[in-house]
Design a protein around this motif. Structure first.
Motif, PDB file in Angstrom:
ATOM      1  N   UNK A  52      53.183  61.661  29.224  1.00  0.00           N
ATOM      2  CA  UNK A  52      53.465  61.796  30.651  1.00  0.00           C
ATOM      3  C   UNK A  52      52.150  61.781  31.417  1.00  0.00           C
ATOM      4  N   UNK A  53      52.121  61.021  32.503  1.00  0.00           N
ATOM      5  CA  UNK A  53      50.950  60.989  33.392  1.00  0.00           C
ATOM      6  C   UNK A  53      51.186  62.013  34.488  1.00  0.00           C
ATOM      7  N   UNK A  54      50.995  63.278  34.139  1.00  0.00           N
ATOM      8  CA  UNK A  54      51.303  64.353  35.082  1.00  0.00           C
ATOM      9  C   UNK A  54      50.403  65.546  34.826  1.00  0.00           C
ATOM     10  N   UNK A  55      50.208  66.361  35.847  1.00  0.00           N
ATOM     11  CA  UNK A  55      49.441  67.596  35.658  1.00  0.00           C
ATOM     12  C   UNK A  55      50.219  68.562  34.768  1.00  0.00           C
ATOM     13  N   UNK A  56      49.543  69.570  34.213  1.00  0.00           N
ATOM     14  CA  UNK A  56      50.236  70.550  33.370  1.00  0.00           C
ATOM     15  C   UNK A  56      51.410  71.198  34.096  1.00  0.00           C
ATOM     16  N   UNK A  57      52.424  71.510  33.344  1.00  0.00           N
ATOM     17  CA  UNK A  57      53.603  72.160  33.894  1.00  0.00           C
ATOM     18  C   UNK A  57      54.698  72.188  32.860  1.00  0.00           C
ATOM     19  N   UNK A  58      55.716  72.973  33.110  1.00  0.00           N
ATOM     20  CA  UNK A  58      56.758  73.153  32.131  1.00  0.00           C
ATOM     21  C   UNK A  58      57.896  72.155  32.195  1.00  0.00           C
ATOM     22  N   UNK A  59      58.084  71.458  33.300  1.00  0.00           N
ATOM     23  CA  UNK A  59      59.204  70.524  33.418  1.00  0.00           C
ATOM     24  C   UNK A  59      58.698  69.103  33.624  1.00  0.00           C
ATOM     25  N   UNK A  60      59.446  68.154  33.098  1.00  0.00           N
ATOM     26  CA  UNK A  60      59.085  66.749  33.237  1.00  0.00           C
ATOM     27  C   UNK A  60      59.351  66.292  34.666  1.00  0.00           C
ATOM     28  N   UNK A  61      58.305  65.945  35.415  1.00  0.00           N
ATOM     29  CA  UNK A  61      58.520  65.453  36.776  1.00  0.00           C
ATOM     30  C   UNK A  61      59.274  64.119  36.744  1.00  0.00           C
ATOM     31  N   UNK A  62      60.198  63.924  37.664  1.00  0.00           N
ATOM     32  CA  UNK A  62      61.043  62.728  37.666  1.00  0.00           C
ATOM     33  C   UNK A  62      60.320  61.484  38.176  1.00  0.00           C
ATOM     34  N   UNK A  63      59.280  61.654  38.936  1.00  0.00           N
ATOM     35  CA  UNK A  63      58.675  60.508  39.623  1.00  0.00           C
ATOM     36  C   UNK A  63      57.302  60.112  39.086  1.00  0.00           C
ATOM     37  N   UNK A  64      56.964  60.512  37.874  1.00  0.00           N
ATOM     38  CA  UNK A  64      55.662  60.151  37.315  1.00  0.00           C
ATOM     39  C   UNK A  64      55.839  59.159  36.167  1.00  0.00           C
ATOM     40  N   UNK A  65      54.838  58.324  35.938  1.00  0.00           N
ATOM     41  CA  UNK A  65      54.916  57.396  34.810  1.00  0.00           C
ATOM     42  C   UNK A  65      55.016  58.129  33.484  1.00  0.00           C
ATOM     43  N   UNK A  66      55.784  57.548  32.587  1.00  0.00           N
ATOM     44  CA  UNK A  66      55.905  58.053  31.225  1.00  0.00           C
ATOM     45  C   UNK A  66      55.683  56.894  30.260  1.00  0.00           C
ATOM     46  N   UNK A  67      55.197  57.211  29.081  1.00  0.00           N
ATOM     47  CA  UNK A  67      55.012  56.202  28.036  1.00  0.00           C
ATOM     48  C   UNK A  67      55.728  56.696  26.787  1.00  0.00           C
ATOM     49  N   UNK A  68      56.546  55.849  26.211  1.00  0.00           N
ATOM     50  CA  UNK A  68      57.252  56.172  24.981  1.00  0.00           C
ATOM     51  C   UNK A  68      56.669  55.314  23.872  1.00  0.00           C
ATOM     52  N   UNK A  69      56.104  55.978  22.870  1.00  0.00           N
ATOM     53  CA  UNK A  69      55.485  55.288  21.742  1.00  0.00           C
ATOM     54  C   UNK A  69      56.409  55.406  20.542  1.00  0.00           C
ATOM     55  N   UNK A  70      56.801  54.270  19.974  1.00  0.00           N
ATOM     56  CA  UNK A  70      57.652  54.237  18.792  1.00  0.00           C
ATOM     57  C   UNK A  70      56.833  53.686  17.628  1.00  0.00           C
ATOM     58  N   UNK A  71      56.634  54.509  16.614  1.00  0.00           N
ATOM     59  CA  UNK A  71      55.937  54.063  15.411  1.00  0.00           C
ATOM     60  C   UNK A  71      56.994  53.843  14.338  1.00  0.00           C
ATOM     61  N   UNK A  72      57.145  52.599  13.936  1.00  0.00           N
ATOM     62  CA  UNK A  72      58.246  52.193  13.069  1.00  0.00           C
ATOM     63  C   UNK A  72      58.007  52.558  11.613  1.00  0.00           C
ATOM     64  N   UNK A  73      59.069  53.035  10.971  1.00  0.00           N
ATOM     65  CA  UNK A  73      59.054  53.435   9.561  1.00  0.00           C
ATOM     66  C   UNK A  73      59.572  52.328   8.655  1.00  0.00           C
TER      67      UNK A  73
END
Length: 178
Positions: free
Chosen positions: A56-77
């Motif tokens: 997450x491209x966000x400052x520290x905090x306990x909840x995932x902000x809805x309006x910030x960029x996120x990156x999902x990395x999938x490492x395949x098995x």
């Protein structure tokens, strides 16, 4: 479309991470703001498919902000052909509310940005809320899909409350690593 694509590319170059080998080089080049949020394994009938990690491209905090960029990395098995990745993505987006006209448009886009994967390889998808998504295979940029509806539904596969894998969703959304 061209303006939105240019905006996505510009934003991508400005976004950053200090986490070596975690997200693509393009995300590490800018300001330091990417943080690991959660991680978990995806398996199907006992077969390990991939390890997913949410950044997450966000400052520290306990909840995932809805309006910030996120990156999902999938490492395949295991090896998975592109056609299977595309069809599985379309099936899940259909289940989450995409209509057939949308899916027809997105099929070619997914074919363009998703590769065949081999065991140990990674795909990273970066979601820019309200804009679209960019995709990487390893550290190589595969392209972007400048469609906010596509990006919302694609990332919903893992992050929506209706996800097929509630355990993986919970692991991804567990919050920042301490």
């Amino acid at each position: 479309m061209r303006t939105l694509r240019a905006a996505l590319i510009s934003f991508l170059l400005l976004a950053g991470s200090t986490l070596a080998e975690a997200v693509p080089e393009a995300l590490r080049e800018g300001e330091n703001g990417w943080r690991q949020w959660g991680s978990g394994e995806m398996s199907w009938w006992g077969l390990a498919l991939y390890r997913a990690t949410l950044w997450v491209a966000a400052p520290p905090g306990g909840e995932l902000p809805a309006d910030v960029p996120t990156a999902l990395r999938l490492q395949y098995r295991r090896d998975i052909p592109r056609d299977r990745l595309v069809q599985s993505s379309l099936d899940e987006m259909r289940r989450l509310g995409a209509d057939e006209a949308q899916l027809a448009r997105w099929q070619g886009e997914l074919q363009r940005v998703l590769p065949d994967v081999r065991e140990g390889e990674t795909i990273v998808g970066v979601h820019y809320p309200g804009q679209g998504a960019a995709f990487y295979h390893g550290d190589r940029r595969r392209g972007e899909i400048a469609d906010a509806d596509f990006a919302r539904l694609f990332f919903a596969i893992w992050l929506d409350r209706r996800s097929r894998s509630p355990a993986l969703r919970a692991a991804l959304l567990q919050g920042p690593a301490l």
